[in-house]
Design an enzyme around this catalytic site. Sequence first.
Site, PDB file in Angstrom:
ATOM      1  N   GLU A   6      44.612  34.004  52.184  1.00  0.00           N
ATOM      2  CA  GLU A   6      43.510  34.296  51.268  1.00  0.00           C
ATOM      3  C   GLU A   6      43.999  34.319  49.824  1.00  0.00           C
ATOM      4  O   GLU A   6      45.134  34.709  49.553  1.00  0.00           O
ATOM      5  CB  GLU A   6      42.928  35.676  51.592  1.00  0.00           C
ATOM      6  N   ASP A  53      38.932  41.483  47.254  1.00  0.00           N
ATOM      7  CA  ASP A  53      38.263  42.298  46.238  1.00  0.00           C
ATOM      8  C   ASP A  53      37.594  43.469  46.956  1.00  0.00           C
ATOM      9  O   ASP A  53      38.192  44.524  47.111  1.00  0.00           O
ATOM     10  CB  ASP A  53      37.270  41.409  45.471  1.00  0.00           C
ATOM     11  N   ASP A 100      38.646  30.564  40.773  1.00  0.00           N
ATOM     12  CA  ASP A 100      37.718  29.944  39.822  1.00  0.00           C
ATOM     13  C   ASP A 100      36.782  30.945  39.162  1.00  0.00           C
ATOM     14  O   ASP A 100      36.571  32.048  39.653  1.00  0.00           O
ATOM     15  CB  ASP A 100      36.837  28.925  40.555  1.00  0.00           C
TER      16      ASP A 100
HETATM   17  P1  IMP Z   1      35.352  40.146  48.535  1.00  0.00           P
HETATM   18  O1  IMP Z   1      34.494  39.774  49.713  1.00  0.00           O
HETATM   19  O2  IMP Z   1      34.666  41.141  47.631  1.00  0.00           O
HETATM   20  O3  IMP Z   1      36.733  40.619  48.927  1.00  0.00           O
HETATM   21  O4  IMP Z   1      35.474  38.873  47.599  1.00  0.00           O
HETATM   22  C1  IMP Z   1      35.881  37.690  48.125  1.00  0.00           C
HETATM   23  C2  IMP Z   1      35.789  36.462  47.259  1.00  0.00           C
HETATM   24  O5  IMP Z   1      35.234  36.692  45.954  1.00  0.00           O
HETATM   25  C3  IMP Z   1      37.170  35.918  47.031  1.00  0.00           C
HETATM   26  O6  IMP Z   1      37.611  35.159  48.136  1.00  0.00           O
HETATM   27  C4  IMP Z   1      36.959  35.116  45.761  1.00  0.00           C
HETATM   28  O7  IMP Z   1      36.444  33.840  46.076  1.00  0.00           O
HETATM   29  C5  IMP Z   1      35.908  35.901  45.000  1.00  0.00           C
HETATM   30  N1  IMP Z   1      36.546  36.776  44.000  1.00  0.00           N
HETATM   31  C6  IMP Z   1      36.662  38.121  44.023  1.00  0.00           C
HETATM   32  N2  IMP Z   1      37.286  38.569  42.924  1.00  0.00           N
HETATM   33  C7  IMP Z   1      37.587  37.478  42.183  1.00  0.00           C
HETATM   34  C8  IMP Z   1      38.260  37.280  40.924  1.00  0.00           C
HETATM   35  O8  IMP Z   1      38.730  38.209  40.231  1.00  0.00           O
HETATM   36  N3  IMP Z   1      38.379  35.978  40.500  1.00  0.00           N
HETATM   37  C9  IMP Z   1      37.895  34.923  41.194  1.00  0.00           C
HETATM   38  N4  IMP Z   1      37.274  35.056  42.374  1.00  0.00           N
HETATM   39  C10 IMP Z   1      37.117  36.330  42.862  1.00  0.00           C
HETATM   40 MG    MG Z   2      35.099  31.751  44.092  1.00  0.00          MG
END
Ligand code: IMP
Ligand code: MG
Length: 184
Positions: A98, A102, A158
């Site tokens: 991964e 986040d 991105d």
């Molecule tokens: P999560 O489900 O909140 O853990 O977020 C997952 C997805 O959000 C990641 O795989 C990224 O594609 C995108 N993402 C979260 N934070 C960032 C960041 O700071 N920069 C770019 N993409 C992010």
């Molecule tokens: Mg993304």
Amino acid sequence: MNEQLGEVLIGREELAAKVAELGQAIARDYAGRVPVLVGVLKGAAMFMMDLIRATPIPLEIDFMAVSSYGAATESSGVVRILKDLDAPIVDRHVILVEDIIDSGMTMAYVLDMLRRRNPASLRIAALLVKERAAAAGLNAHYRGFTIPERFVVGYGLDFQEQYRNLPYIATLDNSEHTAPVALI
Ligand code: IMP
Ligand code: MG
């Protein structure tokens, strides 16, 4: 187009050193087992390609692509599969690669989906883990860096599909461009 970029958070040498370390750890842990590294497109692509070059044991790779569903301002935890794996992973030693954890919801969903396919083992390699995820106990067996709650781009990551080609990780400083906006 670079006017939104903030400071460099992790430079290319720091990235290379960490990836080398992670590759050595994986090589040591999986010696004799031919793991399958599963990269989550598109964000993990650059990390994945560097990671496998740093992992000097026989291994295989596969990719999947997912996207968060709905118009939530946060990752909803409901994930749509855009591209599934090419091959079954039953009885295989799988490492999910991964870019960033986040909220951890995307990872939790994908992990659950892979687990139901009965791999022999399943671990996570994440280049970046945001502090709130680390604080919530969401973690990766192989982790690059823990970073603060900032939106970051580069090295595969991105903002609206751009900046993936930067060879380092930088913050995106414009206050309009925070993570929740980018996830819509
Ligand atoms: P999560 O489900 O909140 O853990 O977020 C997952 C997805 O959000 C990641 O795989 C990224 O594609 C995108 N993402 C979260 N934070 C960032 C960041 O700071 N920069 C770019 N993409 C992010
Ligand atoms: Mg993304």
